[in-house]
Scaffold this motif. Sequence first.
Motif, PDB file in Angstrom:
ATOM      1  N   SER A 200       0.853  -1.180   0.000  1.00  9.81           N
ATOM      2  CA  SER A 200       0.000   0.000   0.000  1.00  9.81           C
ATOM      3  C   SER A 200       0.889   1.230   0.000  1.00  9.81           C
ATOM      4  CB  SER A 200      -0.930   0.012   1.223  1.00  9.81           C
ATOM      5  OG  SER A 200      -0.174   0.028   2.421  1.00  9.81           O
ATOM      6  N   GLY A 201       0.267   2.380  -0.230  1.00  7.49           N
ATOM      7  CA  GLY A 201       1.002   3.627  -0.155  1.00  7.49           C
ATOM      8  C   GLY A 201       1.346   4.254  -1.490  1.00  7.49           C
ATOM      9  N   GLY A 202       1.049   3.558  -2.575  1.00  2.95           N
ATOM     10  CA  GLY A 202       1.322   4.143  -3.874  1.00  2.95           C
ATOM     11  C   GLY A 202       0.368   5.284  -4.183  1.00  2.95           C
ATOM     12  N   GLY A 203       0.648   5.978  -5.274  1.00  3.90           N
ATOM     13  CA  GLY A 203      -0.221   7.087  -5.666  1.00  3.90           C
ATOM     14  C   GLY A 203       0.450   7.990  -6.660  1.00  3.90           C
ATOM     15  N   LEU A 204      -0.153   9.149  -6.838  1.00  6.76           N
ATOM     16  CA  LEU A 204       0.350  10.167  -7.762  1.00  6.76           C
ATOM     17  C   LEU A 204       1.023  11.272  -6.961  1.00  6.76           C
ATOM     18  CD1 LEU A 204       0.494  11.503 -10.588  1.00  6.76           C
ATOM     19  CD2 LEU A 204      -1.787  12.461 -10.109  1.00  6.76           C
ATOM     20  N   VAL A 205       2.230  11.623  -7.356  1.00  4.88           N
ATOM     21  CA  VAL A 205       2.975  12.656  -6.651  1.00  4.88           C
ATOM     22  C   VAL A 205       3.759  13.469  -7.672  1.00  4.88           C
ATOM     23  CG1 VAL A 205       4.974  11.150  -6.255  1.00  4.88           C
ATOM     24  CG2 VAL A 205       4.546  13.061  -4.700  1.00  4.88           C
ATOM     25  N   GLN A 206       4.005  14.712  -7.353  1.00  7.98           N
ATOM     26  CA  GLN A 206       4.799  15.558  -8.233  1.00  7.98           C
ATOM     27  C   GLN A 206       6.279  15.262  -8.048  1.00  7.98           C
ATOM     28  OE1 GLN A 206       3.656  19.636  -7.421  1.00  7.98           O
ATOM     29  NE2 GLN A 206       2.176  19.604  -9.094  1.00  7.98           N
TER      30      GLN A 206
END
Length: 127
Positions: free
Chosen positions: A7-13
């Motif tokens: 877990s912990g993935g996502g979209l980041v700049q």
Amino acid sequence: QVQLVESGGGLVQAGGSLRLSCAASGRTFSTYTMGWFRQAPGKERESVAAASWSGGITYYADSVKGRFTISRIYAKNTVYLQMNSLKPEDTAVYYCAVRSGVIGSNWPPPLYEYDYWGQGTQVTVSS
């Protein structure tokens, strides 16, 4: 059997941070290696980081050295991958894996030596 859940993935700049978690359950081992891998579209799965069961021996790919840190909390059976200063080229599906047994002749262990894999979590870094 061992179950691994990332877990912990996502979209980041670009320049941002994420912390991936990998919770392990099921069978336990007295000695093992924890690893993080990633796979970008059209590319082979590659080793990003690894740690021996004691945490005393670690490995980081050159591309992430100084930016990523692998750690674990024994009581929670969870291993983490702290990712700082993220770059667009870090975009990939990230997988955690467990290799049971003592460290063999290869360090870090190659992909095929890992016994159990999580389902993966997507990390996307925008420019």
